[in-house]
Write an enzyme that holds these catalytic residues in place. Structure first.
Site: not given
Ligand code: CMP
Length: 138
Positions: A10, A50, A86, A92, A103, A113, A116, A127
Site C-alpha cells: 500500500k 473496496y 494472512r 489488520t 504489518r 497497514n 493487503h 481481486e
C-alpha cells in the site's frame, strides 16, 4: 483449495521505501510471484476494489488513502496461499500483529497497514482479476 492469493503493497509502505524488503520477505517465505504491477489507483478504482466496505465509517478515508501514492499489486502462489499469506502479514491492526509479521515490521496503523491480503480463495480470484489480464500472469 486454491494455491493463489492476491496482495497489494500500500501507499504508506511504497512511499517509505519498504517495497523491496516486503517483496523479499514474501519470496523468502515461499511465495512465488505469478503477476506483478506498479500502479496508482484512481478514486473510482479504489472505491470499486473496496466496495464491500462501502457502508463502513472508514470507507472514505480508505479510498482516499489507497489513491495517495503508488501501490504494488501481485498474484502469489504457494500451497495454502490465502491462509499462509494472512499469517505472514499479521493482524489488520499492526498493534495486534505478531512479531516478525510484515504489518508488525512495516505498518503504521490500522488504516495505513502496509499490505493487503485476500481473505478467501474466491476473493483472491476476484481481486487478481481486477488488476491483471490473462496476458499479465503466468
Ligand atoms: P485490508 O486488509 O486491505 O482490507 C480492508 C482495509 O480497510 C484494511 O486492510 C485497512 O486498511 C482498512 N481498515 C480496516 N479497519 C479500519 C479502521 N477501523 N479504520 C481505518 N481503516 C480500516
Amino acid at each position: 483449495m486454491s494455491n493463489r492469493t492476491f496482495t497489494m503493497i500500500k501507499p504508506d509502505a511504497t512511499s517509505k521505501g519498504y517495497t523491496g524488503a516486503i517483496l523479499d520477505q514474501i519470496i523468502k517465505s515461499g511465495f512465488s510471484i505469478k503477476a506483478l504491477k506498479w500502479t496508482k489507483l484512481t478514486p473510482s478504482q479504489a472505491g470499486e476494489f473496496y466496495a464491500v466496505h462501502s457502508e463502513r465509517a472508514f470507507y472514505g478515508e480508505l479510498v482516499e488513502y489507497m489513491c495517495s501514492g503508488p501501490i504494488i499489486a501481485a498474484i502469489l502462489e504457494k500451497e495454502n496461499a490465502v491462509s499462509d499469506f494472512r499469517k505472514l502479514i499479521g493482524a489488520t491492526n499492526p498493534a495486534n500483529a505478531e512479531e516478525g509479521t510484515i504489518r508488525k515490521k512495516f505498518a503504521t496503523s490500522i488504516a495505513e497497514n502496509a499490505v493487503h491480503g485476500s481473505d478467501s480463495d474466491e476473493n483472491a480470484t476476484i481481486e487478481g482479476d481486477f488488476f491483471f489480464s490473462k496476458l499479465e500472469r503466468f
